[in-house]
Design a protein around this motif. Structure first.
Motif, PDB file in Angstrom:
ATOM      1  N   VAL A 124      12.224 -19.608  14.230  1.00  9.22           N
ATOM      2  CA  VAL A 124      11.046 -19.232  13.433  1.00  9.22           C
ATOM      3  C   VAL A 124      10.017 -18.615  14.365  1.00  9.22           C
ATOM      4  O   VAL A 124       9.715 -19.162  15.424  1.00  9.22           O
ATOM      5  CB  VAL A 124      10.438 -20.464  12.714  1.00  9.22           C
ATOM      6  N   GLU A 125       9.474 -17.446  13.946  1.00 11.23           N
ATOM      7  CA  GLU A 125       8.408 -16.819  14.715  1.00 11.23           C
ATOM      8  C   GLU A 125       7.312 -16.358  13.766  1.00 11.23           C
ATOM      9  O   GLU A 125       7.555 -16.068  12.587  1.00 11.23           O
ATOM     10  CB  GLU A 125       8.934 -15.636  15.514  1.00 11.23           C
ATOM     11  N   THR A 126       6.080 -16.320  14.274  1.00 11.70           N
ATOM     12  CA  THR A 126       4.932 -15.893  13.477  1.00 11.70           C
ATOM     13  C   THR A 126       4.671 -14.411  13.742  1.00 11.70           C
ATOM     14  O   THR A 126       4.503 -14.002  14.896  1.00 11.70           O
ATOM     15  CB  THR A 126       3.691 -16.717  13.834  1.00 11.70           C
ATOM     16  N   VAL A 127       4.674 -13.611  12.655  1.00  7.78           N
ATOM     17  CA  VAL A 127       4.507 -12.163  12.783  1.00  7.78           C
ATOM     18  C   VAL A 127       3.401 -11.692  11.833  1.00  7.78           C
ATOM     19  O   VAL A 127       3.083 -12.371  10.842  1.00  7.78           O
ATOM     20  CB  VAL A 127       5.829 -11.431  12.453  1.00  7.78           C
ATOM     21  N   PRO A 128       2.771 -10.527  12.117  1.00  9.51           N
ATOM     22  CA  PRO A 128       1.831  -9.967  11.140  1.00  9.51           C
ATOM     23  C   PRO A 128       2.535  -9.757   9.793  1.00  9.51           C
ATOM     24  O   PRO A 128       3.717  -9.421   9.744  1.00  9.51           O
ATOM     25  CB  PRO A 128       1.423  -8.636  11.771  1.00  9.51           C
ATOM     26  N   THR A 129       1.781  -9.969   8.737  1.00  9.66           N
ATOM     27  CA  THR A 129       2.372  -9.909   7.394  1.00  9.66           C
ATOM     28  C   THR A 129       3.038  -8.566   7.132  1.00  9.66           C
ATOM     29  O   THR A 129       4.078  -8.484   6.475  1.00  9.66           O
ATOM     30  CB  THR A 129       1.287 -10.165   6.337  1.00  9.66           C
TER      31      THR A 129
ATOM     32  N   MET B 280      -2.860 -15.103  -6.582  1.00 12.66           N
ATOM     33  CA  MET B 280      -3.435 -15.034  -5.238  1.00 12.66           C
ATOM     34  C   MET B 280      -4.619 -14.088  -5.170  1.00 12.66           C
ATOM     35  O   MET B 280      -5.271 -13.995  -4.117  1.00 12.66           O
ATOM     36  CB  MET B 280      -2.371 -14.556  -4.239  1.00 12.66           C
ATOM     37  N   GLY B 281      -4.917 -13.442  -6.297  1.00 15.68           N
ATOM     38  CA  GLY B 281      -6.013 -12.493  -6.293  1.00 15.68           C
ATOM     39  C   GLY B 281      -5.740 -11.394  -5.293  1.00 15.68           C
ATOM     40  O   GLY B 281      -4.634 -10.868  -5.222  1.00 15.68           O
ATOM     41  N   ASN B 282      -6.724 -11.007  -4.570  1.00 17.17           N
ATOM     42  CA  ASN B 282      -6.549  -9.978  -3.541  1.00 17.17           C
ATOM     43  C   ASN B 282      -6.425 -10.584  -2.142  1.00 17.17           C
ATOM     44  O   ASN B 282      -6.691  -9.900  -1.147  1.00 17.17           O
ATOM     45  CB  ASN B 282      -7.718  -8.997  -3.572  1.00 17.17           C
ATOM     46  N   TYR B 283      -6.009 -11.853  -2.063  1.00 17.55           N
ATOM     47  CA  TYR B 283      -5.886 -12.519  -0.771  1.00 17.55           C
ATOM     48  C   TYR B 283      -4.422 -12.503  -0.295  1.00 17.55           C
ATOM     49  O   TYR B 283      -3.505 -12.830  -1.039  1.00 17.55           O
ATOM     50  CB  TYR B 283      -6.377 -13.970  -0.855  1.00 17.55           C
ATOM     51  N   ILE B 284      -4.286 -12.097   0.950  1.00 14.29           N
ATOM     52  CA  ILE B 284      -2.948 -12.137   1.580  1.00 14.29           C
ATOM     53  C   ILE B 284      -3.075 -12.795   2.954  1.00 14.29           C
ATOM     54  O   ILE B 284      -4.165 -12.775   3.546  1.00 14.29           O
ATOM     55  CB  ILE B 284      -2.343 -10.722   1.734  1.00 14.29           C
ATOM     56  N   PRO B 285      -1.989 -13.394   3.479  1.00 14.67           N
ATOM     57  CA  PRO B 285      -2.067 -14.029   4.803  1.00 14.67           C
ATOM     58  C   PRO B 285      -2.133 -12.976   5.905  1.00 14.67           C
ATOM     59  O   PRO B 285      -1.566 -11.895   5.790  1.00 14.67           O
ATOM     60  CB  PRO B 285      -0.777 -14.842   4.883  1.00 14.67           C
ATOM     61  N   LYS B 286      -2.861 -13.338   6.968  1.00 18.03           N
ATOM     62  CA  LYS B 286      -2.925 -12.434   8.114  1.00 18.03           C
ATOM     63  C   LYS B 286      -1.574 -12.402   8.846  1.00 18.03           C
ATOM     64  O   LYS B 286      -1.103 -11.359   9.269  1.00 18.03           O
ATOM     65  CB  LYS B 286      -4.024 -12.875   9.082  1.00 18.03           C
ATOM     66  N   ARG B 287      -1.007 -13.596   9.026  1.00 18.30           N
ATOM     67  CA  ARG B 287       0.268 -13.727   9.718  1.00 18.30           C
ATOM     68  C   ARG B 287       1.168 -14.637   8.897  1.00 18.30           C
ATOM     69  O   ARG B 287       0.702 -15.437   8.099  1.00 18.30           O
ATOM     70  CB  ARG B 287       0.086 -14.296  11.134  1.00 18.30           C
ATOM     71  N   ILE B 288       2.435 -14.525   9.107  1.00 17.44           N
ATOM     72  CA  ILE B 288       3.384 -15.314   8.330  1.00 17.44           C
ATOM     73  C   ILE B 288       4.534 -15.772   9.236  1.00 17.44           C
ATOM     74  O   ILE B 288       4.911 -15.067  10.179  1.00 17.44           O
ATOM     75  CB  ILE B 288       3.930 -14.496   7.134  1.00 17.44           C
TER      76      ILE B 288
END
Length: 562
Positions: free
Chosen positions: A207-212, A247-255
């Motif tokens: 598992v790695e954290t990457v920009p969405t 989620m409205g207009n909200y998205i995660p910065k990283r995933i």
């Protein structure tokens, strides 16, 4: 030194340097390949080879006269066996008759004159038996495979400490031949070559954290992480396609993104690395040993060669990413079936058997390689007879039932006497036969079921064959000693006559020996009663020898039918 044997055709005189000493050889063949019948040979620039059970005359003339004391320190006894019979010659001429009997191994020519010691000239005593260097590793390999079920017992000795230094000091010669077997081109070198070209690999999840924007997919678990970590959300005017309206207009910065990486860090490769490490440890100790004993010659050169090979293997780049072995992957299908890996597993079993497993009957403090070889041959023949009878029964060979296992000492011994009884049931042409094989069963006047009318007898192996109306015995004796013509000895046949005559209900007795000639001496035209000898030789031809014995037993059973 003059050998009391005729060398045959004339051989050129030559001079060689051994241990900084110039030695002149007369009538001594300088050969590339050794044989087992020439009494004295020279090979590889610094190796002198003699034969067991051979008389040699050794003569020494000191440089000074009026010597008060002269000794041959290394030749007085070898492994506690007196080998030199001192003779009295004319003045200033000393020597004796040298015979190593059944000792096989290494020693030195040296002399001590009035406490002044000479340089030690190394030599090796070889066996007269055909291919004896092949026999030891072949027997160890078969015995190891037979005991493999015990080796993989719940308390496996995989991590049992092996004191290589202590081991090598006691059994350098047989350990060297074990290495010779392992390092043959068709064995370890070939097996590791297959692994090196195609090492086992698996896909490992990470598992790695990457920009969405770099995420390839978002799964249910990713959505849960998004909801439970609102601090990672940012508002945007442009949401991804099919983005949940909740989620409205909200998205995660990283995933967090799951992916798979091909890795060679598998239990099977860790096992290979572990085994190579064991071999390396052994070779290092053998190197230390030969240096401390000031040994020279063929074994020393080969050990250096093996050290270079094993160093190359252990420093292989692909092994750098392989971790340390934590558990023995004994149930791995890769180890059991994949080319290269299954051979390494076999060599490991042989290694474990030779270095960790202990035969209570063959302890390391028994001096003399010949003694150990003879004992191993006796056990090995027992396994082969068990296999032959299992084939007659058309069943899998159950070797484990012949052993007694000491869990505390991690040792095994073969059951003996009636405790060793193995029963086989064979049907031929609608006739039923019950066969019972025993090892080292004693026959004496006091035993009604195991009766000898004279002295106590203890054949190596006894086979009771029972039908509806009769029972009779066949006996077999393992005789590792054979002469250079690779045939049995007359005294062994005399011993078979003794068994047949003295032991009740005995119709046949036969020698098993490493050789080539099968001979059955019949009393009449029928195959029983008889005595004789069967070759049973460790190595490549053993299947053929097994077939001959199996065919003989089939003939015996067929004859009983009529």
């Amino acid at each position: 030194m003059n050998v009391l044997k005729d060398h045959g055709s004339p051989v050129k005189e030559f001079t060689e340097q051994i241990n900084n000493c110039e030695i002149c050889f007369k009538h001594v063949p300088n050969v590339c390949k050794l044989d087992n019948h020439t009494p004295l040979l020279f090979q590889d620039s610094d190796n002198i080879f003699l034969l067991e059970e051979t008389d040699y005359q050794i003569i020494f003339t000191p440089e000074k006269s009026n010597v008060s004391e002269i000794r041959f320190p290394s030749l007085k006894k070898v492994d506690k066996i007196p080998v030199l019979t001192t003779l009295t010659f004319d003045k200033d001429l000393y020597g004796g008759i040298l015979n190593f009997r059944s000792y096989v191994g290494q020693s030195f020519f040296d002399v001590e004159v009035d406490s002044v010691k000479s340089i030690r000239i190394p030599f090796e005593v070889r066996s007269k038996k055909m291919n004896y260097e092949e026999h030891y590793p072949s027997m160890i390999a078969d015995l190891a495979k037979a005991a493999s079920g015990l080796i993989f017992y719940e308390k496996s000795p995989t991590f049992k400490y092996i004191n290589f230094q202590q081991r090598v000091n006691k059994s350098f010669y047989e350990d060297f031949m074990f290495l010779e077997y392992i390092f043959r081109p068709e064995n370890l070198l070939s097996a590791y070559g297959y692994i090196r070209r195609d090492p086992h690999k698996i896909l490992q999840q990470y598992v790695e954290t990457v920009p969405t924007t770099f995420a390839s997919a978002i799964g249910p678990s990713d959505l849960i992480n998004i909801i439970t970590n609102p601090g990672n959300l940012s508002k945007t005017n442009q949401t991804p396609l099919n983005w949940p309206s909740q989620m409205g207009n909200y998205i995660p910065k990283r995933i967090s993104q799951k992916d798979y990486l091909e890795t060679r860090d598998t239990p099977e490769n860790r096992f290979v690395k572990y085994f190579l490490g064991l071999l390396h440890e052994l070779i290092i100790e053998m190197n230390i040993y030969v240096k401390s004993k000031d040994k020279d010659g063929y074994p020393v050169e080969k050990i250096r060669e093996y050290n270079e090979i094993i160093q190359e293997f252990t420093l292989d780049g692909w092994l750098k990413d392989v971790g340390e072995l934590c558990h023995m992957p004994s149930n791995s299908q890769v180890l059991q079936k994949k080319e290269g890996y299954r051979e390494i597993l076999d060599y490991f079993l042989i290694f474990e058997f030779a270095f960790n497993f202990q035969w209570e009957e063959v302890k390391e403090d028994i001096k003399g390689y010949q003694k150990k070889l003879s004992d191993l041959y006796e056990y090995w023949c027992y396994l082969k007879l068990t296999k032959i009878l299992s084939q007659l029964q058309k069943s899998r060979t159950n070797y484990e039932s012949i052993f007694e296992f000491n869990r505390k000492e991690w040792s095994i011994k073969i059951k003996k006497g009636m405790k060793s009884s193995q029963k086989f049931f064979i049907v031929k042409d609608e006739n039923e036969f019950n066969l019972e094989l025993t090892y080292n069963n004693t026959y004496s006047r006091s035993e009604l079921e195991s009766y000898s009318y004279s002295l106590s007898m203890r054949p190596d192996y006894s086979l009771m064959i029972t039908t509806d109306n009769q029972s009779f015995l066949l006996h077999f004796d393992a005789k590792y000693k054979c002469d250079i013509k690779t045939t049995f000895k007359s005294e062994d046949i005399y011993k078979m006559h003794t068994y047949k005559d003295a032991i009740k209900d005995t119709l046949g007795a036969y020698v098993l020996y490493p050789g080539r000639k099968t001979k059955i001496y019949r009393e009449s035209s029928t195959i029983l009663p008889s005595v004789g000898a069967f070759p049973l030789t460790p190595g490549k031809s053993v299947s053929q020898d097994e077939n001959h014995i199996e065919n003989f037993l089939n003939q015996v059973l067929n004859e009983i039918n009529y």
